[in-house]
Design an enzyme around this catalytic site. Structure first.
Site, mmCIF file in Angstrom:
data_model
loop_
_atom_site.group_PDB
_atom_site.id
_atom_site.type_symbol
_atom_site.label_atom_id
_atom_site.label_comp_id
_atom_site.label_asym_id
_atom_site.label_seq_id
_atom_site.Cartn_x
_atom_site.Cartn_y
_atom_site.Cartn_z
ATOM 1 N N LYS A 140 7.225 -10.844 -38.773
ATOM 2 C CA LYS A 140 5.550 -10.131 -38.958
ATOM 3 C C LYS A 140 6.443 -9.192 -38.408
ATOM 4 O O LYS A 140 6.734 -9.144 -37.302
ATOM 5 C CB LYS A 140 4.834 -11.129 -38.732
ATOM 6 C CG LYS A 140 3.285 -10.184 -38.827
ATOM 7 C CD LYS A 140 3.077 -8.222 -38.776
ATOM 8 C CE LYS A 140 2.982 -7.731 -37.561
ATOM 9 N NZ LYS A 140 3.183 -6.551 -37.102
ATOM 10 N N GLU B 158 9.568 -9.821 -24.713
ATOM 11 C CA GLU B 158 10.279 -8.499 -23.919
ATOM 12 C C GLU B 158 9.368 -7.361 -24.298
ATOM 13 O O GLU B 158 8.782 -7.301 -24.989
ATOM 14 C CB GLU B 158 11.597 -8.870 -24.282
ATOM 15 C CG GLU B 158 12.623 -7.933 -23.742
ATOM 16 C CD GLU B 158 12.448 -6.186 -24.136
ATOM 17 O OE1 GLU B 158 10.991 -5.152 -24.256
ATOM 18 O OE2 GLU B 158 13.099 -5.953 -25.522
ATOM 19 N N CYS C 284 13.618 0.643 -25.158
ATOM 20 C CA CYS C 284 13.120 -0.168 -23.852
ATOM 21 C C CYS C 284 13.846 -0.152 -22.600
ATOM 22 O O CYS C 284 13.258 -0.525 -21.857
ATOM 23 C CB CYS C 284 13.035 -2.073 -24.436
ATOM 24 S SG CYS C 284 11.636 -2.062 -25.859
ATOM 25 N N GLU D 33 5.842 3.942 -18.496
ATOM 26 C CA GLU D 33 7.187 3.810 -19.190
ATOM 27 C C GLU D 33 6.537 4.480 -20.409
ATOM 28 O O GLU D 33 5.211 5.132 -21.059
ATOM 29 C CB GLU D 33 6.708 2.563 -20.494
ATOM 30 C CG GLU D 33 8.394 2.786 -20.947
ATOM 31 C CD GLU D 33 8.186 1.196 -21.348
ATOM 32 O OE1 GLU D 33 9.736 1.035 -22.389
ATOM 33 O OE2 GLU D 33 7.010 0.549 -22.129
#
Length: 480
Positions: A175, A248, A282, A382
């Protein structure tokens, strides 16, 4: 306006429309609708999982060399389709075309790498303490995998899961992000060209409801996810039963520049890893801790480099370094983090605004914030946008403590020419990857994964494939 693409799901070796609503995909540089794809329903998901379960009954027994052949063929098909796949990436998420082509090239290498690993699945034969017994340890595929993938590297991060799972003998349902579905569709066209058996790999498009239906499906044996911590936490609560999950969950990655650093290399590395892909990585450098002896020169040169980066539409303009951010959420967060830092006393050396003269699109100028403190959002959350906060230090122990102080543990960066500092920092930084005197924290033949709030499980390397295998102990009694 470009023509609008019509996307479909890929289920059991066939392209088909979904049974639900239609999802619109927009170009982040213009806001125009560029594709329409299915908002897949629970029934659509069930069809895909059922096809994968049926295919697993045969795929799991396919000779590894045959599986390797399919993966090599997929890699070749992707290489041949590089321009088409790259165009889909740029159209949907905004990165400049050269970067998008590089992503497709790395994807093809991933399939070649795991094709070779497929033939190297090894077990063990163990002697027992009793005569007449032999223990055989075998590795077998886990089963049907649900893969939920993000938009920032919309084909490469599919490939890490897809190639490793197929090499191990698993089947899979992918997906992709609702922001980048047609890039994923182009990857599956290459699987079709490579004549992967029907049902071994399936694709369903959609947003959160589709993803929840997939991870909650009782016939899924493992979930592999890359994305935000909030979505990861929701997935853990949604998974049906007890089954392996790998995640992750992002970075907030620090850079430490010691007094013994090569300043040219440190500035070049920070410039690349902070602003490549508009900071939507990331393992992007979000925050830097620079020794006071080098600090002012570092921030000055970094700001000058950021000011020289060309911001623009990577589809329609030449020589673009930084494209738009992919969605309004990233744009708002970048603005909020910069304003928070400015209010608390940071110097905005460059950027800090949307570019003038661009009324449309999710564009934000590469931004360097100096004199940051740890209470500023940019230093502990972040951003996932083209913003870096920089702070000076005099005590290296204090810098390490600040680097380790956030919940993230994906990657950290160090610049130092002092061998003692290199090895000390490599040990003391609490991150899954530490890159020293370079900003490439991941390489395909070494394990890549986070710790703490950055998730668990590994991709890349043999370890990436091992995550789709389970061990079986066969203890045989025989005549001595």
């Amino acid at each position: 306006m470009d023509s609008v693409a019509h996307g479909q799901n890929y289920v059991d070796g066939r392209w088909e429309d979904g049974g639900g609503a239609v999802l619109e995909v927009r170009d982040p540089a213009t806001g125009d609708v560029v594709a329409r794809v299915p908002e897949s329903t629970e029934r659509d998901v069930d069809r895909a999982v059922t096809a994968a379960r049926r295919a697993w009954d045969s795929w799991r027994w396919v000779n590894p060399s045959v599986r390797a052949g399919h993966l090599h063929a997929t890699a070749d098909a992707l290489s041949a389709a590089t321009d088409r796949v790259a165009a889909a990436i740029t159209r949907e998420m905004g990165k400049p075309l050269p970067e998008a082509r590089g992503e497709v090239e790395k994807l093809a290498k991933t399939f070649h790498f795991y094709a070779e690993e497929a033939t190297r699945i090894t077990g063990a034969t163990l002697a027992n303490e009793e005569d007449g017994f032999t223990s055989i340890v075998e590795k077998e595929p886990i089963g049907v995998v649900a893969a939920i993938t993000p938009w920032n590297y919309p084909v490469e991060l599919i490939g890490w899961k897809l190639a490793a799972a197929l090499a191990a003998g698993c089947t899979i349902v992918v997906k992709p992000s609702e922001y980048t579905p047609t890039a994923a569709i182009e990857v599956f066209r290459s699987l079709e060209v490579a004549r992967l058996p029907a049902g071994v790999a399936n694709l369903v498009t959609g947003a959160g409801t589709t993803g929840r239906a997939l991870v909650a499906h009782p016939a899924i044996d493992k979930v592999a996810f890359t994305g935000s911590g909030a979505t990861g936490a929701a997935i853990v609560k949604t998974v049906s039963g007890v089954k392996p999950v790998s995640m992750e969950l992002g970075g907030n990655c620090p850079l430490i520049v010691t007094r013994h650093a090569d300043l040219d290399q440190a500035v070049t590395g920070a410039l690349r890893r902070s602003f490549r892909n508009a900071g939507q990585i990331c393992i992007a450098i979000n925050r830097a801790y620079v020794h006071a002896d080098l600090y002012e020169e570092f921030v000055g040169r970094l700001a000058k480099g950021a000011a020289n980066l060309v911001v623009g539409d990577g589809r329609r303009e030449e020589n673009v370094d930084v494209g738009p951010v992919t969605n309004a959420e990233i744009l708002e967060r970048s603005e909020r983090h910069v304003e928070d830092a400015r209010t608390k006393g940071a110097r905005v050396l460059v950027g800090g605004t949307r570019p003038p003269g661009r009324p449309a699109g999710n564009f934000y100028l590469p931004t360097v914030l100096a004199d940051c403190t740890q209470d500023m959002l940019v230093m502990h959350e972040e951003t996932f946008g083209p913003v870096i906060g920089v702070s000076a230090f005099t005590d290296l122990d204090a810098a390490v403590a600040l680097a380790n102080s956030t919940p993230a543990g994906l990657a950290a960066y160090v610049y130092s020419e002092n061998l003692g500092e290199v090895f000390a920092l490599g040990r003391r930084l609490d991150f899954g990857s530490v890159a020293v005197n370079n900003v490439d924290a991941g390489t395909i033949n070494a394990p890549y994964g986070g710790r703490k709030g950055s998730g668990f499980g590994y991709e890349h390397g043999r370890e990436g494939m091992e995550g789709y295998l389970q061990m079986k102990h066969v203890r045989v009694r025989h005549h001595a």
